[in-house]
Design a protein around this motif. Structure first.
Motif, PDB file in Angstrom:
ATOM      1  N   VAL A   1      53.569  50.092  37.993  1.00  0.00           N
ATOM      2  CA  VAL A   1      53.687  50.126  39.362  1.00  0.00           C
ATOM      3  C   VAL A   1      54.557  49.102  39.890  1.00  0.00           C
ATOM      4  O   VAL A   1      55.473  49.006  40.473  1.00  0.00           O
ATOM      5  CB  VAL A   1      52.363  50.402  39.989  1.00  0.00           C
ATOM      6  CG1 VAL A   1      52.575  50.203  41.429  1.00  0.00           C
ATOM      7  CG2 VAL A   1      51.680  51.407  39.465  1.00  0.00           C
ATOM      8  N   ASN A   2      54.143  47.817  39.494  1.00  0.00           N
ATOM      9  CA  ASN A   2      54.439  46.455  39.812  1.00  0.00           C
ATOM     10  C   ASN A   2      54.460  45.429  39.043  1.00  0.00           C
ATOM     11  O   ASN A   2      53.871  45.719  37.997  1.00  0.00           O
ATOM     12  CB  ASN A   2      54.295  46.090  41.396  1.00  0.00           C
ATOM     13  CG  ASN A   2      52.955  45.861  41.572  1.00  0.00           C
ATOM     14  OD1 ASN A   2      52.315  45.454  40.650  1.00  0.00           O
ATOM     15  ND2 ASN A   2      52.176  46.153  42.905  1.00  0.00           N
ATOM     16  N   SER A   3      54.800  44.216  39.356  1.00  0.00           N
ATOM     17  CA  SER A   3      54.311  43.252  38.258  1.00  0.00           C
ATOM     18  C   SER A   3      53.126  42.802  37.980  1.00  0.00           C
ATOM     19  O   SER A   3      52.825  42.100  36.868  1.00  0.00           O
ATOM     20  CB  SER A   3      55.251  41.894  38.739  1.00  0.00           C
ATOM     21  OG  SER A   3      54.544  41.602  39.883  1.00  0.00           O
ATOM     22  N   THR A   4      52.132  43.244  38.790  1.00  0.00           N
ATOM     23  CA  THR A   4      50.696  43.112  38.589  1.00  0.00           C
ATOM     24  C   THR A   4      50.023  44.211  38.426  1.00  0.00           C
ATOM     25  O   THR A   4      48.601  44.113  38.125  1.00  0.00           O
ATOM     26  CB  THR A   4      50.067  41.999  39.788  1.00  0.00           C
ATOM     27  OG1 THR A   4      50.410  42.778  40.710  1.00  0.00           O
ATOM     28  CG2 THR A   4      50.880  40.689  39.754  1.00  0.00           C
ATOM     29  N   LEU A   5      50.491  45.522  38.536  1.00  0.00           N
ATOM     30  CA  LEU A   5      49.888  46.931  38.551  1.00  0.00           C
ATOM     31  C   LEU A   5      50.402  47.809  37.745  1.00  0.00           C
ATOM     32  O   LEU A   5      51.683  47.773  37.611  1.00  0.00           O
ATOM     33  CB  LEU A   5      49.554  47.198  40.101  1.00  0.00           C
ATOM     34  CG  LEU A   5      48.945  48.603  40.211  1.00  0.00           C
ATOM     35  CD1 LEU A   5      47.224  48.237  39.939  1.00  0.00           C
ATOM     36  CD2 LEU A   5      49.091  48.861  41.694  1.00  0.00           C
ATOM     37  N   ALA A   6      49.540  48.493  37.023  1.00  0.00           N
ATOM     38  CA  ALA A   6      49.990  49.799  36.071  1.00  0.00           C
ATOM     39  C   ALA A   6      49.086  50.833  36.067  1.00  0.00           C
ATOM     40  O   ALA A   6      47.957  50.511  36.251  1.00  0.00           O
ATOM     41  CB  ALA A   6      50.232  48.984  34.735  1.00  0.00           C
ATOM     42  N   GLU A   7      49.659  51.856  36.046  1.00  0.00           N
ATOM     43  CA  GLU A   7      48.810  53.040  36.150  1.00  0.00           C
ATOM     44  C   GLU A   7      48.735  53.859  34.870  1.00  0.00           C
ATOM     45  O   GLU A   7      49.731  54.001  34.194  1.00  0.00           O
ATOM     46  CB  GLU A   7      49.121  54.194  37.174  1.00  0.00           C
ATOM     47  CG  GLU A   7      48.262  55.154  37.249  1.00  0.00           C
ATOM     48  CD  GLU A   7      48.896  56.105  38.229  1.00  0.00           C
ATOM     49  OE1 GLU A   7      47.940  57.236  38.744  1.00  0.00           O
ATOM     50  OE2 GLU A   7      49.965  55.953  38.686  1.00  0.00           O
TER      51      GLU A   7
ATOM     52  N   MET B   1      43.855  52.705  37.361  1.00  0.00           N
ATOM     53  CA  MET B   1      44.843  51.490  37.655  1.00  0.00           C
ATOM     54  C   MET B   1      44.155  50.275  36.954  1.00  0.00           C
ATOM     55  O   MET B   1      43.162  50.083  36.973  1.00  0.00           O
ATOM     56  CB  MET B   1      44.821  51.435  39.138  1.00  0.00           C
ATOM     57  CG  MET B   1      45.209  52.706  39.947  1.00  0.00           C
ATOM     58  SD  MET B   1      46.875  53.349  39.744  1.00  0.00           S
ATOM     59  CE  MET B   1      47.899  52.104  40.421  1.00  0.00           C
ATOM     60  N   LEU B   2      45.371  49.677  36.525  1.00  0.00           N
ATOM     61  CA  LEU B   2      44.933  48.396  36.005  1.00  0.00           C
ATOM     62  C   LEU B   2      45.550  47.169  36.697  1.00  0.00           C
ATOM     63  O   LEU B   2      46.699  46.923  36.923  1.00  0.00           O
ATOM     64  CB  LEU B   2      45.586  48.017  34.546  1.00  0.00           C
ATOM     65  CG  LEU B   2      45.317  49.108  33.473  1.00  0.00           C
ATOM     66  CD1 LEU B   2      45.853  48.770  31.980  1.00  0.00           C
ATOM     67  CD2 LEU B   2      43.753  48.973  33.162  1.00  0.00           C
ATOM     68  N   PRO B   3      44.802  46.586  37.657  1.00  0.00           N
ATOM     69  CA  PRO B   3      45.249  45.483  38.397  1.00  0.00           C
ATOM     70  C   PRO B   3      45.135  44.259  37.731  1.00  0.00           C
ATOM     71  O   PRO B   3      44.615  43.768  36.821  1.00  0.00           O
ATOM     72  CB  PRO B   3      43.997  45.548  39.518  1.00  0.00           C
ATOM     73  CG  PRO B   3      42.915  45.887  38.810  1.00  0.00           C
ATOM     74  CD  PRO B   3      43.347  47.003  37.858  1.00  0.00           C
ATOM     75  N   GLY B   4      45.559  43.230  38.635  1.00  0.00           N
ATOM     76  CA  GLY B   4      45.603  41.827  38.187  1.00  0.00           C
ATOM     77  C   GLY B   4      46.430  41.345  36.793  1.00  0.00           C
ATOM     78  O   GLY B   4      46.397  40.508  36.181  1.00  0.00           O
TER      79      GLY B   4
END
Length: 1193
Positions: free
Chosen positions: A847-853, A904-907
C-alpha cells in the motif's frame, strides 16, 4: 413582665392584702394591716384564726389538746364553756391554757380518763372592741370494742347455692374498716362471684367446691387507735348433690334427700338490697354509694342507669366489680331514681333506689369584717343555703343580739344587719349562725369604727424597673378612715393623671398599660380624706426587652456524634442576663459530656437518652425569654428479636419477629437470611427482603435443608446487627429441582470427548445420594444415547472418539429420592488435531512504505480438524549478511480471527525487503506454512540526523559536523541547513537556506558576524521527501584585539601605582590588627579568614560543573574574585540544545568566550551575570576597564 414590686390589678400580694381589705371595706380575710407602725396605733376586735374541728375524736391514750387561737389589738383574753356553762380551768389541775393563746391541754396521760372530759366546748376571745367565739367543739374519745362471743356452726351447702357470711362488727368511734382474711393474714380473693358488701358481709353469688375452707375471718381495723379486732373463723364446706344425700341419709327419710335439680342454672335474684325498690339519703358534698349484689347461676353481671337522666361522667366511679356505684361531690341535682340491673343468660331483674340529696348549711356569702369611720354606713350579710333552708340567727360578742344592748345605728333585717351613722361605740364582733337539722355554720365578723388621717405605706422613693412595651404597676398602699381618695402626678409640676391614659386601681396602684421610654420619671401618689393628706414619690425606669437573636435549631444526630446548640442573646446594657440550659424542662444531666460556654451548648458522644427538647433560658432581674430545639438521636435500628417459625410445611414456613427500636429513624425494610447447617454451616445467604411495615414473612424453602433464619432491620442510617438465629427447621428430602449448568463437551486429545459441568451445591441437591447421569451420542449419526451414572463429580471423559466430531450431550441430576427434570441437550466436539493444509494463493499488495495488504485462500473445513481460530501471518525483514551473522532473524506475527482471507501489515520499514508466509490455526495449534512470499517497501522520508556538533568557532565562521540519519528509509539525496542570528532580546534575524550534498558529514560556514549567536535547523532528504530536523545554537568568537586592549589596561603605570597603594594600605592594616591581637583586643580578621579560605585550595565543584575561584596569571597580588557560576563545556565544542543554558558565555558582559582547538578556555569574564528572561541574554557591550580589572583568569 417582672417588676421589682408588682401589685396586680384588683389584687395585691399577701403582705398588702389586709391593708387593701380595709380600703375596700368589704374584706374576705379576717385581718388588719400588718404594717408595724400602723399596728402601734390601731385597735382591732378579736378574730379567731385557728380552732379544733366541730366533731373532735381524740385518742384516749394521749393528752387532749383543744385548739383556739385568735388575734386582735389589744391582744384578746380567752375563756371556755363546757356543755353550755363556764369551764373554770383554774380549778382543774389537769387542764392548762397555752400562754398568749386559748388552746387547752388536758393531761390525761398522768391521771384521769378521757371519758371524763367528753362534752361540748366553746372558746371566747375578748378585748375592748368585742368578743369572738369558736364553733361548738364536740370532744369524744375513740372506741374500738371487741366482738361479742358467739358460737359459729360450720356451714354445709351444695355446689351452686348462694351464701352470705355475716360480719356484724362492733360499733366503734369512728366506724372501723372491714376486710376478710384467712389464718395466714392473706386477703381472700374476690371476684364478680365473691365480694364484700358495704356493710362488711361477704357475698357468694354461687359457691364452688374450691370455696371450701375453715378460716373465713372478718377483721375490723380502727384507724384512730391503730388496733385490729377479729371475728371467730367461719367454716364453709361445699359438697356435690350426691355427697349431700349421703350425708343426710342417716337422719332423713327418702323424701327429704336433696334433688339433683338444685344444682341447675337459675336466673338472678338480689341478695342486697331486698325487694324491688329502696330509698337512700345523702348529704351534699359527700360520696353517694349505691350497692346491688345478686345471686344466680351463672354469676350475674350488674349494670347501672339513672332514670330520666345520665350519670355524671367525671364524678361517677364503679367499685367492687360494678356492684357499687359511687358519685363524688354529690349535689341536689343528683337526686332521682337509680336502677341496678342484674343479668345472666337465664334472665334479668332490676332494683330501683330513690336518692334524695339533703344539705347541711353552706355559705353563699359569709359575713365580712367592716372598717368604718364615724358617721359612715355599712352592712353585714350572712348568706347561707341548705336543704332544708337554714335558720339565720345573730349574736353580738357571743350573746344573742336580741338580749344585747341596744344600738340606734344597727338594724337587723333577716340575714342582714344594716349600719347607719356609726360611732366609735358601735365597734363589736357579730356572729352569724346558720343551722338546720343536718348541721350549722358559725362565722365571726367585726365592725371596727376608726377615725384616721391618710397614711401611705409604700416606701418612699421606691424604684420600679419595667421592660418597654409592657404594663407598669406603681404601688401606693394606703390607709385612712374615712377611705382616702388617691391621685397620681408625674414630675414636679404635672397635673393629675387621667384614667383615659392610665388605669387607677382601687388599691391605689397606678397602671401604665404600655410603658414606653418616655414613661421614665418620678411619679407622686397623693391620698386625701377629711382628716388630712399624705403623698409619696416613686421612680420608674424603662428597660429594653431581652431577646434571643439566634435560636437553637432542630438537630438530628447519630449516636456517638457531637451536637451543638447556639443561643445568642441581646439585652439592656444595664441588666446582666444569666443563660440557663434545660433538658425537657429540667436541669441538664450532671455529665461531663455536656459543656456550656457563652453562647453554645455542646453534647458530645450523644446517647439515646440525650434526645429531647433543649431550652435556652435568658433571665434578667426583670424578664426572661426562652427558645427551644429538639434533638433527635438516631442510629441504625436495634436487632429484631423473638423470632418464631409457624405454619411449617414441606416447602414453606412463616417467620415472625418483633422489631427492635428504630432509634428515631423509621425502619424501611427487613433483610431475612438463612443458614444451611447441614451443607454450609456458618455461612448466611440472602433469603428475601420485606417492607419495614411487616413483622411476618412467608418463606419458600428447598427440600433437605436444615434451615436457621435471622433478620436485620434497615433504616436510612444502615442496617442493624443480625437478630439471634431462629430455631432450626429440617425440610424433607425430594428429587432435585434443577440439573447441572455450564455443560460442555471438548476433547483434550484427538480421540476423546471431555464432558464437564457445574455440579449442584448441597443446597440444590434436595436430598442425600447426589449423582449425575451423563449421556452422549454423535450428532450426525443414528446411534442411541450412551449413558453412565457417576458420583458427585464435575466431569466425565469418553475415549475412542473420532477426531473433531460433533456430539449431543446431556447431564441429569439424581438422588436417593429420584431424578431431576429432563435436562437440556447441548452440543460438543471430540478432540481436535493440527490442521493438515496450508492456505493457498498467498499474494501481497504493498500500500505504501509502511503498510502492506496480504490475501490468501481459505483452508477447507475438513482439513482444519478443529475449531477455526483464524489465520496467522509470519513476516520478517531481510538482513545483510553482516547483520545476519550478528543476531538471529526477528520474525513478527499477526493473527486474524475467524475466517478472514486478508489482512493488513502495519508498521513496516520503508525501503526494505520482507518475506512472509500464512498458516491456519485451530484449537490444537497451527497448520503447515504456505510458501514464502517476498515483497519490497518503497522509500520513505528519513529520520533526523543522528547528531549535530558545532566545532572550531572563529570570529566569522563556525564548523558543523553531523552523523547521517539512523534510519535513512531510502537513498539520501541531500541535506538542508537553515540558520539565522539571534540578538540580545531573543529576536530572530533573516533565515538562510543552504543545500549540502548527501555524502558530506562536515561543513564550515564563513562570513559570519563575530560574537553573535546563531540558531541552526538541519535535516536530510530522500526521493520521498524531507525528514525530521535537528536544531542547535552556537556563538562566534570574540575579537582578540579588544581582549588585548583589556590586558594592556592592567599594565599601565597609573594602574600599577594604584594597586601598590592598595597593597600598602592592606599591609598597614594587618600590622595594626596584629598589634591589637597581641594586646588582647578583638578583631574580625579571623572570622573573615574562616569565611574566605584560600581560593587556591578550593576544589572545582564536579557535581554541578561549576568552577571554584580563579587567580589571575599576571599577578598574585590581585584580590581573588570568584566566578559566581561557571559551566564546563565538552572539549569537542559540541553545543546541544538540551545542555544547561548557564554556559560560560553567559558570564561575560558582551565578551564571547574563546576556546583553543583543544577546547581550553582563554576568554575573560567579569564577575557579573545578568538575569536571563528565558534562555539567557548575551550583551554585545565591550568590557570596561573596571570589568577588566575584575576579570583575571
Amino acid at each position: 413582665m417582672q417588676l421589682k414590686k408588682m401589685p396586680r390589678r384588683k389584687r395585691l400580694s399577701a403582705g398588702r392584702a389586709p391593708l387593701i381589705l380595709f380600703l375596700c371595706q368589704m374584706i374576705s380575710a379576717l385581718d388588719v394591716p400588718l404594717d408595724p407602725k400602723l399596728l402601734e396605733d390601731l385597735v382591732q376586735p378579736p378574730t379567731i384564726t385557728q380552732q379544733s374541728p366541730k366533731d373532735y375524736i381524740i385518742d384516749p391514750r394521749e393528752n387532749i389538746v383543744i385548739q383556739c387561737e385568735a388575734k386582735g389589738k389589744p391582744p384578746p383574753s380567752f375563756s371556755w364553756t363546757r356543755n353550755g356553762t363556764h369551764f373554770d380551768i383554774d380549778k382543774d389541775p389537769l387542764v392548762t391554757m397555752k400562754p398568749g393563746s386559748g388552746t387547752l391541754t388536758i393531761n390525761i396521760m398522768s391521771e384521769g380518763k378521757a371519758e371524763t372530759y367528753e362534752g361540748v366546748y366553746q372558746c371566747t376571745a375578748r378585748n375592748e372592741r368585742g368578743a369572738a367565739i369558736s364553733n361548738n367543739i364536740v370532744v369524744r374519745p375513740s372506741r374500738s370494742p371487741l366482738w361479742t362471743k358467739e358460737k359459729l356452726e360450720p356451714i354445709i351447702l351444695r355446689n351452686g347455692q348462694s351464701l352470705i357470711l355475716p360480719c356484724r362488727p362492733p360499733l366503734g368511734l369512728p366506724p372501723p374498716i372491714i376486710f376478710w382474711m384467712d389464718n395466714s393474714f392473706q386477703r381472700l380473693p374476690q371476684s364478680e362471684r365473691v365480694s364484700q358488701g358495704l356493710n362488711g358481709d361477704l357475698y357468694f353469688s354461687n359457691v364452688l367446691p374450691e370455696d371450701t375452707r375453715e378460716d373465713y375471718i372478718c377483721y375490723a381495723r380502727f384507724n384512730h387507735t391503730q388496733t385490729i379486732q377479729q371475728k371467730q373463723p367461719i367454716s364453709v364446706k361445699v359438697i356435690s348433690v350426691d355427697e349431700l344425700n349421703d350425708t343426710v341419709a342417716a337422719n332423713l327419710n327418702d323424701t327429704e334427700f336433696y334433688s339433683a335439680k338444685s344444682n341447675r342454672e337459675r336466673p338472678p335474684t338480689f341478695l342486697t338490697p331486698e325487694g324491688n325498690a329502696s330509698h337512700k339519703e345523702e348529704l351534699r358534698g359527700n360520696v353517694l354509694s349505691l350497692e346491688c349484689i345478686a345471686e344466680g347461676l351463672p354469676t350475674p353481671i350488674i349494670y347501672w342507669i339513672k332514670e330520666d337522666g345520665t350519670l355524671p361522667i367525671n364524678r361517677t366511679f364503679y367499685r367492687n366489680f360494678k356492684k357499687t356505684l359511687q358519685i363524688i361531690q354529690v349535689s341536689e341535682a343528683d337526686s332521682g331514681n337509680y336502677q341496678c340491673i342484674a343479668k345472666n343468660p337465664l334472665g334479668a331483674i332490676h332494683h330501683t333506689i330513690s336518692v334524695t340529696v339533703k344539705a347541711a348549711p353552706y355559705w353563699i356569702m359569709a359575713p365580712q369584717n367592716l372598717v368604718l369611720s364615724p358617721g359612715e354606713d355599712g352592712r353585714l350579710t350572712c348568706g347561707a343555703n341548705g336543704s332544708p333552708k337554714p335558720r339565720i340567727s345573730w349574736l353580738l360578742n357571743g350573746v344573742p343580739v336580741e338580749i344585747a344592748p341596744d344600738d340606734p345605728s344597727r338594724k337587723i333585717d333577716g340575714d342582714t344587719i344594716i349600719f347607719s351613722n356609726v360611732q366609735e361605740r358601735s365597734s363589736a364582733v357579730y356572729q352569724c349562725n346558720a343551722s338546720n337539722e343536718y348541721g350549722y355554720l358559725l362565722a365571726n365578723a367585726f365592725v371596727n369604727v376608726l377615725a384616721e388621717p391618710p397614711r401611705i405605706l409604700t416606701s418612699a422613693n421606691t424604684l420600679y424597673q419595667v421592660i418597654a412595651d409592657r404594663p407598669a404597676l406603681l404601688d401606693c398602699a394606703f390607709f385612712g378612715s374615712p377611705l382616702p381618695t388617691i391621685e397620681w402626678f408625674k414630675g414636679a409640676k404635672g397635673s393629675a393623671l387621667r384614667e383615659d391614659i392610665y388605669v387607677l386601681h382601687e388599691n391605689g396602684t397606678l397602671e401604665i398599660p404600655v410603658a414606653q421610654k418616655d414613661s421614665t420619671g418620678t411619679y407622686t401618689c397623693v391620698a386625701r380624706n377629711k382628716l388630712g393628706m399624705a403623698k409619696n414619690e416613686v421612680h420608674l425606669e424603662i428597660k429594653d426587652a431581652t431577646r434571643i437573636i439566634k435560636q437553637p435549631e432542630y438537630a438530628v444526630m447519630q449516636r456517638g456524634g457531637t451536637v451543638s446548640f447556639e443561643c445568642k442573646v441581646k439585652h439592656d446594657h444595664t441588666l446582666i442576663p444569666t443563660i440557663t440550659w434545660l433538658k425537657d424542662n429540667g436541669e441538664l444531666p450532671n455529665d461531663g459530656r455536656f459543656t456550656v460556654d457563652k453562647d453554645h451548648l455542646v453534647v458530645a458522644d450523644v446517647r439515646d437518652d440525650d434526645g429531647g427538647t433543649y431550652t435556652c433560658v435568658a433571665n434578667t432581674t426583670l424578664d426572661n425569654v426562652s427558645a427551644s430545639a429538639v434533638l433527635s438521636v438516631v442510629d441504625v435500628p436495634n436487632p429484631p428479636f423473638d423470632l418464631e417459625l409457624t405454619d411449617q410445611l414441606d416447602k414453606s414456613v412463616q417467620l415472625s419477629w418483633t422489631p427492635g427500636s428504630d432509634n428515631n429513624s423509621p425502619i424501611t425494610k427487613f433483610i431475612i437470611e438463612y443458614e444451611d447447617a447441614m451443607h454450609e454451616a456458618g455461612l448466611w445467604h440472602l433469603q428475601t427482603e420485606v417492607s419495614g411495615m411487616q413483622t411476618t414473612a412467608q418463606l419458600k424453602l428447598s427440600p433437605y435443608v436444615n434451615y436457621s433464619f435471622r433478620v436485620m432491620a434497615v433504616n436510612s442510617l444502615g442496617r442493624s446487627l443480625p437478630s439471634e438465629a431462629s430455631e432450626q427447621y429440617l425440610t424433607k428430602a425430594a428429587e432435585p429441582d434443577t440439573n447441572p449448568t455450564a455443560v460442555e463437551g471438548l476433547g483434550s486429545e484427538p480421540d476423546n470427548l471431555v464432558i464437564t459441568w457445574k455440579p449442584l451445591n448441597g443446597f440444590e441437591s434436595n436430598g442425600p445420594g447426589l449423582q449425575y447421569k451423563v449421556s452422549w451420542r454423535q450428532k450426525d449419526g443414528d446411534d442411541e444415547w450412551t449413558s453412565v451414572v457417576v458420583a458427585n463429580v464435575s466431569k466425565y471423559i469418553v475415549s475412542g472418539t473420532p477426531t473433531f466430531v460433533p456430539y449431543l450431550i446431556k447431564v441429569q441430576a439424581l438422588n436417593d429420592v429420584g431424578f431431576a427434570p429432563e435436562p437440556a441437550v447441548v452440543m460438543g466436539h471430540s478432540g481436535e488435531d493440527l490442521p493438515m493444509v496450508a492456505p493457498g494463493n498467498v499474494h501481497v499488495n504493498v500500500v505504501n512504505s509502511t503498510l502492506a495488504e496480504v490475501h490468501w485462500d481459505p483452508v477447507p473445513l475438513k482439513s482444519i480438524r478443529g475449531h477455526l481460530q483464524g489465520y496467522r501471518i509470519y513476516y520478517w525483514k531481510a538482513q545483510s549478511s553482516s547483520k545476519r551473522n550478528r543476531r538471529h532473524l526477528e520474525k513478527k506475527i499477526l493473527t486474524f480471527q475467524g475466517s478472514k482471507t486478508h489482512g493488513m501489515l502495519p508498521g513496516l520499514e520503508p525501503f526494505s525487503h520482507y518475506t512472509l508466509n500464512v498458516r491456519v490455526v485451530n484449537g490444537k495449534g497451527e497448520g503447515p506454512a504456505s510458501p514464502d512470499r517476498v515483497f519490497n517497501t518503497p522509500e520513505g522520508v528519513p529520520s533526523a540526523p543522528s547528531s549535530l556538533k558545532i566545532v572550531n568557532p572563529t570570529l566569522d565562521s563556525l564548523t558543523l559536523e553531523w552523523d547521517p540519519p539512523s534510519r535513512p528509509n531510502g537513498i539520501l539525496t541531500e541535506y538542508t541547513l537553515k540558520y539565522q542570528p539571534i540578538n540580545s532580546t531573543h529576536e530572530l534575524g533573516p533565515l538562510v537556506d543552504l543545500k549540502i550534498p548527501a555524502n558530506k558529514t562536515r561543513w564550515t560556514l564563513k562570513n559570519l558576524n563575530f560574537s553573535t549567536r546563531y540558531k541552526f535547523y538541519f535535516y536530510a532528504q530522500t526521493a520521498a521527501g524531507s525528514g525530521s530536523q535537528i536544531t542547535e545554537e552556537a556563538v562566534t568568537a570574540v575579537d582578540e584585539a579588544m581582549a588585548s586592549r583589556q590586558v594592556d589596561i592592567a599594565t599601565q603605570g597609573w594602574f600599577i601605582g594604584l594597586m601598590c597603594a592598595v597593597a600598602l594600605l592592606i599591609l598597614i592594616l594587618l600590622i595594626v590588627c596584629f598589634i591589637r591581637r597581641n594586646k588582647g583586643g578583638k578583631y574580625p580578621v579571623k572570622e573573615k579568614e574562616d569565611a574566605h579560605a584560600d581560593p587556591e585550595i578550593q576544589p572545582m565543584k564536579e557535581d554541578d560543573g561549576t568552577f571554584g575561584e580563579y587567580r589571575s596569571l599576571e599577578s598574585d597580588a590581585e584580590d581573588h574574585k570568584p566566578l559566581k557560576k561557571g559551566s564546563r563545556t565538552p572539549s569537542d565544542r559540541t553545543v546541544k540544545k538540551e545542555d544547561s543554558d548557564d554556559s560560560l558565555v553567559d558570564y561575560g558582559e558582551g565578551v564571547n568566550g574563546q576556546f583553543n582547538e583543544d577546547g581550553s578556555f582563554i576568554g575573560q569574564y567579569s564577575g557579573k551575570k545578568e538575569k536571563e528572561p528565558a534562555e539567557g541574554n548575551e550583551s554585545s557591550e565591550a568590557p570596561s576597564p573596571v570589568n577588566a580589572m575584575n576579570s583575571f583568569v
